[in-house]
Write a protein that holds these residues in place. Structure first.
Motif, PDB file in Angstrom:
ATOM      1  N   CYS A   1      -0.567 -12.566  -7.339  1.00 47.16           N
ATOM      2  CA  CYS A   1      -0.956 -11.845  -6.383  1.00 47.16           C
ATOM      3  C   CYS A   1      -0.273 -10.599  -6.509  1.00 47.16           C
ATOM      4  O   CYS A   1       1.050 -10.382  -6.860  1.00 47.16           O
ATOM      5  CB  CYS A   1      -0.302 -12.165  -5.025  1.00 47.16           C
ATOM      6  N   LEU A   2      -0.798  -9.274  -6.650  1.00 39.10           N
ATOM      7  CA  LEU A   2      -0.433  -8.014  -6.710  1.00 39.10           C
ATOM      8  C   LEU A   2      -0.186  -7.063  -5.653  1.00 39.10           C
ATOM      9  O   LEU A   2      -1.450  -6.926  -4.704  1.00 39.10           O
ATOM     10  CB  LEU A   2      -1.455  -7.476  -7.674  1.00 39.10           C
ATOM     11  N   TYR A   3       0.904  -7.080  -4.811  1.00 39.76           N
ATOM     12  CA  TYR A   3       1.226  -6.177  -3.812  1.00 39.76           C
ATOM     13  C   TYR A   3       1.344  -4.613  -4.238  1.00 39.76           C
ATOM     14  O   TYR A   3       2.491  -4.226  -4.521  1.00 39.76           O
ATOM     15  CB  TYR A   3       2.552  -6.795  -3.009  1.00 39.76           C
ATOM     16  N   THR A   4       0.444  -4.116  -3.762  1.00 41.53           N
ATOM     17  CA  THR A   4       0.388  -2.697  -4.197  1.00 41.53           C
ATOM     18  C   THR A   4      -0.700  -1.687  -3.524  1.00 41.53           C
ATOM     19  O   THR A   4      -1.348  -2.418  -2.818  1.00 41.53           O
ATOM     20  CB  THR A   4       0.359  -2.321  -5.745  1.00 41.53           C
ATOM     21  N   ASP A   5      -0.612  -0.502  -3.705  1.00 41.21           N
ATOM     22  CA  ASP A   5      -1.839   0.319  -2.778  1.00 41.21           C
ATOM     23  C   ASP A   5      -2.919  -0.158  -3.687  1.00 41.21           C
ATOM     24  O   ASP A   5      -3.019  -0.092  -4.992  1.00 41.21           O
ATOM     25  CB  ASP A   5      -1.512   1.886  -3.021  1.00 41.21           C
ATOM     26  N   LEU A   6      -4.159  -0.199  -3.104  1.00 42.19           N
ATOM     27  CA  LEU A   6      -5.457  -0.956  -3.821  1.00 42.19           C
ATOM     28  C   LEU A   6      -6.087   0.108  -4.606  1.00 42.19           C
ATOM     29  O   LEU A   6      -6.349  -0.257  -5.663  1.00 42.19           O
ATOM     30  CB  LEU A   6      -6.445  -1.241  -2.523  1.00 42.19           C
TER      31      LEU A   6
ATOM     32  N   ILE B   1      -5.239 -11.453  -7.335  1.00 38.76           N
ATOM     33  CA  ILE B   1      -5.634 -10.438  -6.116  1.00 38.76           C
ATOM     34  C   ILE B   1      -4.789  -9.396  -5.696  1.00 38.76           C
ATOM     35  O   ILE B   1      -3.515  -9.591  -6.009  1.00 38.76           O
ATOM     36  CB  ILE B   1      -6.180 -11.288  -4.673  1.00 38.76           C
ATOM     37  N   ALA B   2      -5.166  -8.599  -5.245  1.00 41.66           N
ATOM     38  CA  ALA B   2      -4.399  -7.257  -4.670  1.00 41.66           C
ATOM     39  C   ALA B   2      -4.415  -7.244  -3.399  1.00 41.66           C
ATOM     40  O   ALA B   2      -5.607  -7.377  -2.677  1.00 41.66           O
ATOM     41  CB  ALA B   2      -4.830  -5.825  -5.401  1.00 41.66           C
ATOM     42  N   ALA B   3      -3.230  -6.962  -2.795  1.00 42.68           N
ATOM     43  CA  ALA B   3      -3.054  -6.812  -1.245  1.00 42.68           C
ATOM     44  C   ALA B   3      -2.160  -5.576  -0.850  1.00 42.68           C
ATOM     45  O   ALA B   3      -0.973  -5.425  -1.611  1.00 42.68           O
ATOM     46  CB  ALA B   3      -2.818  -8.068  -0.728  1.00 42.68           C
ATOM     47  N   ASP B   4      -2.343  -4.864  -0.050  1.00 39.23           N
ATOM     48  CA  ASP B   4      -1.347  -3.999   0.603  1.00 39.23           C
ATOM     49  C   ASP B   4      -0.847  -4.122   1.897  1.00 39.23           C
ATOM     50  O   ASP B   4      -0.398  -3.160   2.612  1.00 39.23           O
ATOM     51  CB  ASP B   4      -2.216  -2.667   0.488  1.00 39.23           C
TER      52      ASP B   4
ATOM     53  N   SER C   1       5.321  -5.668  -5.277  1.00 39.84           N
ATOM     54  CA  SER C   1       5.559  -6.853  -6.257  1.00 39.84           C
ATOM     55  C   SER C   1       4.374  -7.497  -6.870  1.00 39.84           C
ATOM     56  O   SER C   1       3.174  -7.216  -6.613  1.00 39.84           O
ATOM     57  CB  SER C   1       6.188  -7.726  -5.176  1.00 39.84           C
ATOM     58  N   VAL C   2       4.651  -8.256  -8.043  1.00 40.04           N
ATOM     59  CA  VAL C   2       3.858  -9.087  -8.541  1.00 40.04           C
ATOM     60  C   VAL C   2       4.456 -10.474  -8.411  1.00 40.04           C
ATOM     61  O   VAL C   2       5.612 -10.770  -8.722  1.00 40.04           O
ATOM     62  CB  VAL C   2       3.325  -8.872 -10.095  1.00 40.04           C
TER      63      VAL C   2
END
Length: 302
Positions: free
Chosen positions: A76-81, A106-109, A30-31
């Motif tokens: 917040c970017l939820y994805t594979d780094l 920020i990106a988080a997995d 998700s974003v």
């Protein structure tokens, strides 16, 4: 409705803990956009499926930010780094073009996070555990429901076969629709914190097929009591036989929106749409959600 919970964010880990408190579940793929300062505009989440058109996805977030004149956002970017930088660059380009400052990205997995603003990139991934974070623990202690995923939220609006069977049996001897009865019954159960039995559920299900009764189920509800009404209609939806589902699910969607729970509202709309039966109230709620209309603007209409 649960009182607002003041949240003080000083670190990215704090931010990652705030997101599920705001959404009601821990997001994946998700974003998430949080408008800044708090209360300045809408918060929103969009899915990030594999191969998604990020420019089109970003527009779904930029448009309400511009509409509400939001000066800055946190993303917040939820994805594979490894995939995050390319997606982050497209998000930054879209928000910059729209004139909206990205204060933090920020990106988080689910296990590690990375800063994604260009001037902050380059370090190693940093571990985090959102479930043990003090902000999330405090939210749960205060009675907020934070689900582990959107799938769990979707499951919460699915049918309860035993309740559906009981309501289906009661529908064979249901009393005629009556707007006054609808309002009185809902008021009584919400104030007492009780749930309708099969006979009352059946009459509610049948009643909201009538537009006047449907309006009587939500038009007079205040924002400060919308959460309790939504919880009651969640029980109604779970007990409703499929042929009757569109209208009760639309009522739930409206009340979820009014209580500030956009994610639950979308899940309820999905249930209403899966019946294939057109419901004008579902159309109204979809317009409210797509337009990022704030429930703060609500005034009871009946």
């Amino acid at each position: 409705m649960t009182a607002p919970m003041p949240l003080t964010v000083t670190t990215p880990e704090d931010l990652l803990a705030c997101v599920p408190i705001c959404l009601g579940f821990v997001p994946e793929a998700s974003v998430v956009m949080l408008s800044m300062p708090a209360g300045a505009g809408p918060h929103a989440r969009v899915d990030l499926p594999p191969g998604a058109d990020v420019a089109e996805l970003a527009e779904c977030l930029v448009r309400p930010a511009v509409q509400h004149r939001v000066g800055g956002v946190v993303l917040c970017l939820y994805t594979d780094l490894p995939d995050a930088p390319a997606v982050a660059d497209q998000l930054l380009e879209s928000f910059t073009t729209g004139g909206v400052e990205v204060i933090q990205l920020i990106a988080a997995d689910g296990r590690c996070w990375l800063p994604m603003l260009p001037q902050q990139r380059g370090g190693p991934p940093r571990e985090y555990d959102v479930h043990s974070h003090p902000l999330l623990v405090r939210a749960v202690v205060e009675g907020r429901v934070v689900l582990s995923s959107r799938r769990e939220l979707e499951a919460s609006v699915q049918s309860d076969p035993d309740a559906v069977r009981q309501v289906a049996e009661a529908l064979q001897r249901v009393a005629p629709p009556d707007p006054g009865w609808v309002r009185e019954t809902l008021t009584r159960h919400v104030r007492a914190g009780t749930s309708p039995g099969p006979a009352e559920l059946a009459r509610l299900v049948c009643s909201v097929l009538d537009p006047a009764c449907r309006d009587a189920a939500w038009g007079w509800v205040r924002r400060d009591e919308a959460r309790r009404h939504a919880e009651l209609w969640l029980a109604v939806v779970r007990a409703t036989p499929a042929p009757f589902l569109a209208a009760p699910a639309a009522v739930l969607a409206l009340l979820a929106w009014l209580s500030g729970d956009g994610a639950l509202a979308w899940c309820a709309l999905d249930r209403a749409r899966e019946t294939g039966v057109r419901c004008t109230l579902a159309d109204l709620v979809e317009d409210l959600l797509n337009g990022a209309v704030s429930p703060m603007q609500w005034r009871p209409v009946v």
